[in-house]
Motif scaffolding. Structure first.
Motif, PDB file in Angstrom:
ATOM      1  N   ALA A 179       0.819  -1.210   0.000  1.00 48.19           N
ATOM      2  CA  ALA A 179       0.000   0.000   0.000  1.00 48.19           C
ATOM      3  C   ALA A 179       0.857   1.265   0.000  1.00 48.19           C
ATOM      4  CB  ALA A 179      -0.928   0.012   1.214  1.00 48.19           C
ATOM      5  N   GLU A 180       0.339   2.305  -0.624  1.00 44.23           N
ATOM      6  CA  GLU A 180       0.951   3.638  -0.627  1.00 44.23           C
ATOM      7  C   GLU A 180       2.405   3.613  -1.106  1.00 44.23           C
ATOM      8  OE1 GLU A 180      -0.686   6.233  -0.257  1.00 44.23           O
ATOM      9  OE2 GLU A 180      -2.520   5.661   0.800  1.00 44.23           O
ATOM     10  N   ARG A 182       4.471   1.035  -1.376  1.00 43.22           N
ATOM     11  CA  ARG A 182       5.387   0.106  -0.720  1.00 43.22           C
ATOM     12  C   ARG A 182       5.455  -1.239  -1.441  1.00 43.22           C
ATOM     13  NH1 ARG A 182       7.363   1.423   3.904  1.00 43.22           N
ATOM     14  NH2 ARG A 182       7.792  -0.786   4.230  1.00 43.22           N
ATOM     15  N   LEU A 200       1.926   3.094  -6.553  1.00 40.77           N
ATOM     16  CA  LEU A 200       1.258   4.244  -5.942  1.00 40.77           C
ATOM     17  C   LEU A 200      -0.258   4.166  -6.044  1.00 40.77           C
ATOM     18  CD1 LEU A 200       3.711   6.993  -7.203  1.00 40.77           C
ATOM     19  CD2 LEU A 200       3.476   6.147  -4.857  1.00 40.77           C
ATOM     20  N   LYS A 203      -3.924   1.645  -2.194  1.00 42.17           N
ATOM     21  CA  LYS A 203      -4.143   2.506  -1.037  1.00 42.17           C
ATOM     22  C   LYS A 203      -4.248   1.758   0.287  1.00 42.17           C
ATOM     23  CE  LYS A 203      -3.918   6.001  -3.627  1.00 42.17           C
ATOM     24  NZ  LYS A 203      -2.638   6.738  -3.610  1.00 42.17           N
ATOM     25  N   LYS A 204      -4.737   0.535   0.255  1.00 48.72           N
ATOM     26  CA  LYS A 204      -4.937  -0.197   1.508  1.00 48.72           C
ATOM     27  C   LYS A 204      -5.044  -1.684   1.215  1.00 48.72           C
ATOM     28  CE  LYS A 204      -8.986   0.031   3.552  1.00 48.72           C
ATOM     29  NZ  LYS A 204     -10.166   0.483   4.342  1.00 48.72           N
TER      30      LYS A 204
END
Length: 265
Positions: A179-180, A182, A200, A203-204
């Motif tokens: 997420a984000e 990573r 990117l 998000k979750k």
């Protein structure tokens, strides 16, 4: 339902005395701290990849423990108990394999990204030996657990099949840190390509009890490009594990499921 994050592992260690002791031993080990640091020197500063240090280690370990819990809750037997590595009365120590596998799986990056899973398993041996000495008195049990932890580290490589449920949880837990930005496909920071765009987009990531399987993973994204991370990172990891038939995956954008992956039962 839990959200994959660095805090997930802390909930497990706070609720379990064995895991708490095991975690504190590793988290306070000076060599482990420096190997986490050097993993990011090599991966982030020199290769310009994304994070492979202590934050990633905690995320992977927490996700692995959550998957392992859901599998056991569903009646899936520990490979270590099934194969006679642990007796039924010793089964709680299988949790240490998952915890240590998650926390130590990327320390080989402190040498180089190339072959880091194999290097990490070897680097981990003396660390595991001294940690288990503080937890267990029985030599044979310590050696067995050490080998299982080293196996789980080695098996985070894409080309190495996982031979235990525990190692499978570590490998999949590693792949869930996405997420984000990573994402586990290492991408060059600052470049714009499918790796960075897809990373990117996510998000979750959630882990919860499945409707058809013991475990369900929800991956939330705002761009379809994020599917690349699931297809190229998570699915190859899952497919080489003995837990592949116990996990379903949903890709969600907004309130709409874009794609799902179900076991071929």
């Amino acid at each position: 339902m839990v959200v994959v994050s660095p805090d997930l592992v802390r909930g497990y260690v706070e609720r379990n005395e064995l895991l708490k002791k095991a975690y504190e031993i590793i988290a306070n080990d000076p060599e482990v701290k420096e190997l986490w640091f050097m993993s990011n020197v090599m991966a982030v500063k020199r290769l310009k990849y994304n994070d492979h240090g202590p934050v990633h280690a905690h995320i992977a370990a927490g996700a692995a423990l959550e998957i392992y819990k859901l599998l056991l809750d569903a009646g899936i037997e520990s490979s270590l108990v099934k194969d006679g590595v642990l007796s039924k009365r010793e089964r709680e120590y299988a949790w240490v394999v998952v915890l240590y596998g998650g926390l130590l799986h990327d320390i080989g990056n402190a040498i180089h990204r190339d072959l880091h899973e194999k290097l990490g398993a070897i680097l981990a041996k003396p660390i595991i030996d001294r940690a288990l000495l503080k937890i267990l008195d029985e030599d044979s049990l310590r050696i067995r657990l050490r080998q299982e932890i080293m196996h789980s580290i080695h098996c985070t490589a894409y080309d190495v099949p996982c031979l235990t449920i525990e190692a499978g949880c570590v490998s999949v837990g590693d792949g869930l840190d996405m997420a984000e930005g990573r994402a586990r496909v290492p991408y060059k920071v600052g470049q714009v390509n499918i790796h960075t765009v897809s990373a990117l987009s996510i998000k979750k990531v959630e882990i919860l009890e499945g409707e058809k399987t013991p475990v369900k993973i929800n991956v939330y994204m705002d761009e379809l490009a994020g599917v690349f991370q699931v297809d190229e990172v998570l699915m190859p990891k899952l497919e080489k594990t003995p837990i592949k038939d116990y996990i379903e995956i949903s890709i969600i954008a907004g309130n709409k499921e874009l794609k799902s992956y179900s076991p071929r039962l």
